[in-house]
Design an enzyme around this catalytic site. Structure first.
Site: not given
Lengths: 467, 418
Positions: B44, B108, B110
């Site tokens: 995808e 991830d 942040d």
């Protein structure tokens, strides 16, 4: 019960192997389907016995016993004895005896396991329930085994776990001592080197030493490994069965099996359909009076910080949905709070899809059910997150403070604190309910939405009486 | 170079040129398929177009198809999803028959998750001071992924504004299931949330914890105490003491308020702790209090939901961050200390660089015209500062190829390993 050849074998007389060959050990991986003949009556009987066994196991933890503790095991043993299931009590003994009774017990265990596979392979939910119980049952028997019993088991099922060499052990001494949780005597402990993927539960909590993808586990944790193998095998088998269930159209046992789960009337809370919707204006009042501590806290945080992270939104959002907050109201509710901290555009972009998804309006369009206590208790809570079970995830002193703030007496708070310290989170929540409502709950708390409903019922009952 | 100042409104005009001339679509597509033609139509790759239009469940047979789609749609953002069991139909709507089977493990980090400990910036802002949080996080995670889990092919990417992403692409990482992924994510998470006093709690000093501590110690005094000045005000001191049980915190407060700077206050904290410990006033389960404090202020804070599941989308490297205009570029963890997010080129800067380069060579070509040599055409990205980032990415691809070759050899029995 071999489907592919079912029709052919059913009438054939089967030359049975001796029981000692078929059922050599109290603990089984259930790798080969049984090929013996049994009467319908017996078939039903042993199936029901196993259902009782699995239910007894299921209920031991909500009764206030920490999973896998000695107390938990004793509770199961007592309940089995009370229910007249002596054969299962026998299998818990760890003796792997060779008397006729031992073999009969193992045979019943073996056959009934396969019968229940047929009943429980039928849906994801059933599979999951069955898998969890079977894993617990496996654990109970495995950990009862002596060193010798474990060795025999490993040999029988061709597990090739061998302890690391003394040299390797000595060279890793510092790391192993520092990293192995609960290690008492280093010298006397054997360590096994296994792929970390086999012992996820130990990796998760940093309970073992890891190096290059391998976990070094002490022999006492070998059960985690074998259990995860068992889980993988059984899970795959159940999926395999589920794809072939149509082959099993025998009218004599079909009705029993397809209805089997209806016999299972466990304590799982199910969300009622068609209940009344709630007025969003009442939420603050409800939170104060009727929400369990976990959701009350989520509500307060949302009001004060105007934000929740992903898991928090899901946990609280689904709870609200299940108490009857309609989609439009939910959208407004979240928007009003979130936009106190961000602009509308950001909210629309980042969060609306999320809320729609929760209500099954987009994506998979699934109707998600609200999280149960078990799910909330076992979730992990990171920094800045507020979901999770207060009794499990908070510091016990803060729990005490908080429940006192909520109107629990100091004695009551101490009682709750004690329950928390002993790991009885749901019982603690039940006590909290008792002290804030002046009424004990018969069955304890298993679901935040159950808490809400029980609390509402009390209020309705009270106002009903006044009239 | 005033023209290179990035302006968010110009993005729709810049993107078509960026995708045509600079975006390394071939390398990216090659990575996502791992040289397996059976993967390309199952991976995808989703697009976000201007106006928040999402195109999910797209897949591209080959790099040319991918390039064509980019040139047609100019996505503001490209996300990478899982490799699915079945071919993905380009229709895009959700279907429950889609089963994700493989996916890199991703992390991830942040900067906003550090807002309760960073004092220099808030929200979207980032400066060299708070970038140190990312430096520490990257070093600790990279070490754990390599040493504890034995992963080798790890790509680190600057997200384009204030965070970093990490992609673990080893075959054995790609095939892990959700349960195993969440085990890794939780292994690497040490900070607890909810209503707790001690956000970090150690009962023993695990080998990985010890390794992380070494990294933190390299930076603690300079980056956390001095630059973040975590104890510099009474408010910050209160926040610090909030991590200690009320039973003890007054003991520390007295000592710490006698001095002024963060460094002095920290020293006072450590001294007090050591004195109390000598006097056996510290219960056993508090014996790592000093380490716990350091971890609270400096240990990586992961968004673990991204890591936990197989089919979570994550932004592809080399996307342009729409707010900053910066390219989301790969970097080497070894050199993260010298990585300056401010120096990462913006899309407008890159396009300027091409023009400057072309103008210069044109002039040179004029000079060389008399030699009548035909000029060699060079790829546009090589004319720009994007070159070094593409090189890092290609190096990562070569590492993957080498691993794949080694795995094949082991499979065929030509190499014997354990």
């Amino acid at each position: 019960m071999d489907f592919t050849s079912y029709r052919r074998t059913v009438r054939k007389a089967i030359a049975e192997e001796p029981l000692s060959e078929l059922y050599p050990h109290d603990v089984s991986m259930y790798r080969e389907s049984p090929k013996s003949e049994i009467s319908i009556l017996e078939f039903e009987q042993i199936a029901l016995d196993r259902l009782k066994l699995l239910r007894i196991i299921e209920q031991a933890a909500p009764k206030g016993n920490r999973l896998y503790s000695d107390q938990w095991k004793t509770c199961i043993k007592d309940d089995l004895a009370k229910a007249g299931l002596k054969k299962y009590v026998r299998l818990m003994g760890g003796t792997s005896g060779t008397s006729d009774l031992d073999y009969q017990a193992r045979k019943a265990d073996y056959l009934s396991h396969f019968i229940l596979r047929l009943a429980y392979c039928r849906s994801e939910q059933l599979r999951r329930w069955f898998l969890s119980r079977e894993l617990e049952w496996f654990w109970i028997r495995f950990t009862a085994q002596s060193r010798e019993g474990v060795k025999n088991f490993l040999r029988l099922y061709k597990f090739s776990y061998t302890p690391i060499s003394e040299e390797e052990k000595v060279s890793l001494r510092h790391e192993l001592e520092a990293s192995t949780a609960g290690l008492i005597l280093f010298e006397e402990t054997e360590f096994f080197k296994v792929p970390f993927t086999e012992v996820c539960s130990l990796v998760r909590g940093r309970k073992v030493f890891l190096k290059a993808g391998f976990a070094y586990i002490p022999s006492s944790e070998l059960v985690v490994c074998i259990q995860s193998k068992f889980r993988a095998e059984l899970s795959e088998e159940l999926t395999w069965y589920s794809h072939r269930i149509h082959l099993f159209d025998d009218e004599r046992i079909g009705p029993l099996l397809s209805n089997f789960h209806n016999l299972h009337t466990g304590q799982n809370y199910r969300v009622r359909e068609n209940h009344e919707s709630v007025d969003p204006a009442d939420l603050d009042a409800y939170a104060k009076k009727h929400f369990p501590l976990c959701m009350k806290h989520m509500h307060e945080v949302l009001r004060s910080e105007h934000h929740h992270k992903h898991q928090g939104r899901l946990t609280y959002g689904l709870f609200l949905k299940a108490i009857g907050l309609l989609y439009e109201d939910a959208l407004k509710f979240w928007r009003d709070e979130f936009t106190k901290k961000m602009d509308l555009n950001q909210f629309e972009k980042g969060y609306v899809y999320n809320i729609k998804h929760m209500y099954g309006l987009v994506g998979k369009r699934a109707s998600y059910s609200p999280y149960s206590c078990v799910k909330i208790i076992t979730s992990s809570v990171g920094p800045g997150e507020h979901h999770g079970c207060p009794f499990k995830h908070w510091d016990v002193n803060l729990v005490k403070q908080k429940v006192i703030e909520c109107g629990v007496s100091v004695d009551g708070a101490n009682e709750i604190k004690q329950l928390v310290s002993d790991g009885h989170y749901q019982l603690a929540c039940g006590k909290y309910f008792e002290y804030t409502h002046g009424k004990a709950l018969g069955n304890g708390i298993n679901h935040p939405n159950q808490y809400f409903e029980e609390s509402m019922n009390i209020e309705k009952g009270a106002s009903g009486n006044k009239k | 170079m005033s023209a290179s100042l990035y302006n968010e409104d110009s993005l729709p005009d810049l993107l078509p040129i960026y995708y045509k001339r600079l975006f390394p679509h071939t390398a990216l597509h090659k990575w996502l398929c791992y040289g397996d033609p059976n993967v390309s139509n199952r991976r995808e790759i989703s697009f976000t177009l201007v106006g928040d239009i999402y195109l999910r469940y797209q897949s591209f047979e080959n790099a040319e198809d991918f390039a064509q789609a980019l040139h047609k749609r100019f996505p503001v953002k490209i996300d990478i999803g899982a490799i699915y069991k079945q071919r993905l139909e380009s229709s895009g709507s959700y279907s429950s028959s889609k089963t994700p089977v493989e996916r890199e493990i991703v992390f991830d980090i942040d900067m906003t998750d550090y807002d309760d400990v960073r004092t220099c910036c808030t929200g979207a802002g980032v400066c060299p001071k708070c970038w140190k949080f990312m430096v520490i996080a990257c070093k600790i995670l990279d070490g754990a992924l390599r040493e504890d889990f034995g992963f080798e092919n790890i790509l680190w990417v600057f997200s384009g504004r204030r965070g970093i992403h990490c992609w673990v692409a080893d075959k054995k990482a790609r095939i892990l299931d959700d349960n195993q992924r969440s085990a890794i994510a939780e292994y690497l998470t040490l900070l607890r949330g909810g209503l707790v006093v001690r956000k970090v709690k150690f009962f023993n000093m695990h080998a990985a914890t010890e390794r992380a501590l070494k990294v933190i110690d390299e930076y603690f005094e300079k980056s956390i105490l001095v630059e973040q000045d975590i104890l510099g005000t009474y408010e910050r001191l209160d926040a610090f003491l909030g991590n200690i049980d009320e039973g003890f915190s007054p003991l520390f407060r007295d000592a710490m308020t006698k001095v002024q700077t963060s460094v002095e206050r920290w020293k006072a904290f450590v001294n007090t702790f050591q004195t109390l410990q000598r006097e056996q006033k510290i219960p056993k389960h508090y014996r790592y209090m000093v380490e716990e404090m350091k971890f609270y202020y400096a240990y990586p804070r992961l968004d673990i939901n991204v890591t936990k599941s197989l089919n979570h989308l994550l932004k592809a490297p080399f996307c342009i961050h729409p707010k900053s205009g910066k390219v989301s570029v790969p970097f080497k963890p070894k050199f993260i200390e010298h990585f300056d997010p401010d120096a990462v080129p913006t899309v407008s800067q890159l396009l300027d660089e091409i023009n400057t380069y072309d103008a210069k060579t044109k002039a040179q070509e004029k000079d060389l015209a008399e030699n009548s040599q035909t000029s060699v055409k060079i790829k546009d990205y090589k004319k720009t500062s994007l070159l070094k980032y593409v090189t890092i990415f290609c190096e990562f691809l070569r590492g993957l190829q080498a691993s794949a070759a080694r795995n094949r050899a082991i499979k065929n029995g030509t190499v014997m390993e354990y």
